[in-house]
Motif scaffolding. Structure first.
Motif, short mmCIF file in Angstrom:
data_model
loop_
_atom_site.label_atom_id
_atom_site.label_comp_id
_atom_site.label_asym_id
_atom_site.label_seq_id
_atom_site.Cartn_x
_atom_site.Cartn_y
_atom_site.Cartn_z
N LEU A 183 0.84 -1.20 0.00
CA LEU A 183 0.00 0.00 0.00
C LEU A 183 0.88 1.25 0.00
N CYS A 184 0.24 2.41 -0.08
CA CYS A 184 0.98 3.67 -0.17
C CYS A 184 0.74 4.55 1.05
N THR A 185 1.75 5.34 1.37
CA THR A 185 1.62 6.45 2.30
C THR A 185 1.95 7.74 1.55
N VAL A 186 1.37 8.85 2.00
CA VAL A 186 1.60 10.16 1.39
C VAL A 186 2.03 11.13 2.49
N LEU A 187 3.25 11.64 2.38
CA LEU A 187 3.73 12.66 3.31
C LEU A 187 3.64 14.01 2.61
N PHE A 188 2.67 14.82 3.03
CA PHE A 188 2.50 16.12 2.41
C PHE A 188 3.61 17.07 2.85
N GLN A 189 4.24 17.71 1.87
CA GLN A 189 5.25 18.74 2.14
C GLN A 189 4.74 20.12 1.74
N ALA A 190 3.59 20.16 1.08
CA ALA A 190 2.91 21.43 0.84
C ALA A 190 2.22 21.90 2.12
N PHE A 191 1.92 20.95 3.03
CA PHE A 191 1.29 21.25 4.30
C PHE A 191 2.20 20.74 5.42
N LEU A 192 2.43 21.56 6.41
CA LEU A 192 3.40 21.25 7.46
C LEU A 192 2.78 21.42 8.84
N CYS A 193 3.27 20.65 9.80
CA CYS A 193 2.88 20.84 11.19
C CYS A 193 4.08 21.35 11.97
N ASN A 194 3.83 22.31 12.83
CA ASN A 194 4.91 22.95 13.58
C ASN A 194 5.10 22.20 14.91
N SER A 246 13.77 2.83 0.37
CA SER A 246 13.90 2.63 -1.07
C SER A 246 13.19 1.37 -1.59
N PRO A 247 13.07 0.29 -0.79
CA PRO A 247 12.35 -0.88 -1.33
C PRO A 247 10.89 -0.61 -1.66
N PHE A 248 10.34 0.51 -1.17
CA PHE A 248 8.91 0.77 -1.36
C PHE A 248 8.62 1.76 -2.48
N LYS A 249 9.66 2.15 -3.22
CA LYS A 249 9.45 3.07 -4.34
C LYS A 249 8.52 2.49 -5.39
N LYS A 250 8.47 1.18 -5.46
CA LYS A 250 7.64 0.52 -6.47
C LYS A 250 6.15 0.57 -6.13
N ASN A 251 5.79 0.94 -4.90
CA ASN A 251 4.38 1.04 -4.52
C ASN A 251 3.77 2.26 -5.23
N ALA A 252 2.99 2.03 -6.26
CA ALA A 252 2.46 3.12 -7.09
C ALA A 252 1.02 3.44 -6.70
N LEU A 253 0.66 4.73 -6.79
CA LEU A 253 -0.71 5.14 -6.55
C LEU A 253 -1.63 4.54 -7.60
N VAL A 254 -2.81 4.08 -7.15
CA VAL A 254 -3.82 3.53 -8.06
C VAL A 254 -5.05 4.44 -7.97
N LYS A 255 -5.32 5.15 -9.05
CA LYS A 255 -6.45 6.08 -9.07
C LYS A 255 -7.77 5.33 -9.06
N LYS A 256 -8.72 5.84 -8.29
CA LYS A 256 -10.06 5.25 -8.28
C LYS A 256 -10.71 5.43 -9.64
N GLN A 257 -11.47 4.45 -10.03
CA GLN A 257 -12.15 4.50 -11.31
C GLN A 257 -13.15 5.66 -11.33
N GLY A 258 -13.11 6.44 -12.41
CA GLY A 258 -14.05 7.55 -12.56
C GLY A 258 -13.64 8.83 -11.88
N VAL A 259 -12.48 8.84 -11.21
CA VAL A 259 -12.02 10.05 -10.51
C VAL A 259 -11.20 10.90 -11.48
N ASN A 260 -11.50 12.17 -11.54
CA ASN A 260 -10.73 13.11 -12.36
C ASN A 260 -9.72 13.83 -11.49
N ILE A 261 -8.47 13.88 -11.93
CA ILE A 261 -7.41 14.58 -11.22
C ILE A 261 -7.33 16.00 -11.73
N PRO A 262 -7.45 17.01 -10.86
CA PRO A 262 -7.39 18.41 -11.32
C PRO A 262 -6.05 18.72 -11.98
N VAL A 263 -6.09 19.56 -13.02
CA VAL A 263 -4.86 19.96 -13.70
C VAL A 263 -4.52 21.42 -13.48
#
Length: 277
Positions: A183-194, A246-263
């Motif tokens: 599975l995947c984890t996402v560490l946001f760097q656009a959003f930070l906690c102090n 590094s062993p987990f770099k191969k874990n790729a995000l799988v988009k939900k069917q029918g979901v549009n990603i904003p551009v």
């Protein structure tokens, strides 16, 4: 905008500082704070009682694991599909934009993180990077990192087949168990906690065991549990651990069917899929 999933703070011995609670109140973000019964009156004197959840145990010496699992079950019983769980020593939240760390005054960053994670089938957990690890001319970072550790401010999918384990380093351990299952984890760097630096705020785990034991036992426990990716190290002048993700770099995000990603810029005025430097 506020988060649509419940927010929990796990707290012990910090009714005077209550940094995370103060930060969320300043942002008008609703939350629960889970405390042990012997400390209820101290917290109720400074926090609205309707926000306080009384845990069914106390002084067990096992760190925050039990309380975090209790909050997880509480969120499931409430009908939530995800939940936030936070440490009690974060003095605010920040949006990182054009290499500037900008304090935020609303809960929009939580809602944006939720919306991002819910676009994908296989994101099990996400969270915010620490403020002191972001910024600076030589520290330009993308808006998020995939498949690494998530600490202190976490958004967790409720139906994943895991729970918090162990007395120490439970954040890293949970991250690794998730990643080892593909599975995947996402560490946001656009959003930070102090977040306050480890052992700089009285109460919590500092009072429970770090003040007496130091940090070697918690690092050793992680190495013993995940010897394939973890080793002992010295960092910031104390015993620590180093994990190879590094062993987990191969874990790729799988988009939900029918979901549009904003551009372009979305309703939050940002697009996380774009780089942020």
């Amino acid at each position: 905008m506020n988060p649509k999933h419940p927010v929990y703070i796990v707290s012990k011995g910090r009714w005077q500082s209550r940094l995370t609670a103060k930060a969320l109140e300043d942002m008008n973000v609703p939350y629960y704070i889970a405390v042990e019964p012997q400390e209820y009156s101290e917290y109720a004197a400074v926090i609205e009682p309707s926000k306080i959840l009384t845990l069914p145990f106390s002084n067990h010496g096992e760190g925050p694991t039990r309380a975090r699992n209790w909050c997880w079950e509480h969120s499931i019983k409430s009908g939530a599909s995800w939940h936030w769980v936070m440490d009690d020593n974060m003095a605010g939240f920040v949006r990182m934009n054009n290499n500037q760390r900008i304090p935020v005054r609303t809960g929009s960053i939580f809602r944006a993180a939720e919306d991002f994670c819910e676009r994908y089938e296989n994101v099990a957990m996400s969270g915010f990077e620490y403020r002191f690890l972001a910024g600076g001319a030589r520290r330009k970072k993308p808006p998020y990192r995939l498949n690494t550790r998530i600490y202190s401010c976490l958004l967790i999918k409720n139906d994943i087949p895991y729970r918090w384990e162990g007395r120490y380093n439970e954040d890293t351990d949970l991250s690794l168990r998730i990643l080892k299952d593909g599975l995947c984890t996402v560490l946001f760097q656009a959003f930070l906690c102090n977040k306050a630096a480890t052992q700089t705020v009285s109460g919590g785990n500092s009072a429970e065991f770090y003040d007496q034991e130091g940090t070697l036992p918690k690092s050793q426990m992680l190495v013993d549990k995940h010897p394939d990716v973890a080793r002992l190290a010295t960092r910031y002048g104390r015993d620590h651990h180093h994990v190879d993700y590094s062993p987990f770099k191969k874990n790729a995000l799988v988009k939900k069917q029918g979901v549009n990603i904003p551009v372009g810029n979305n309703e939050y005025g940002m697009t996380l899929e774009e780089t942020n430097d």
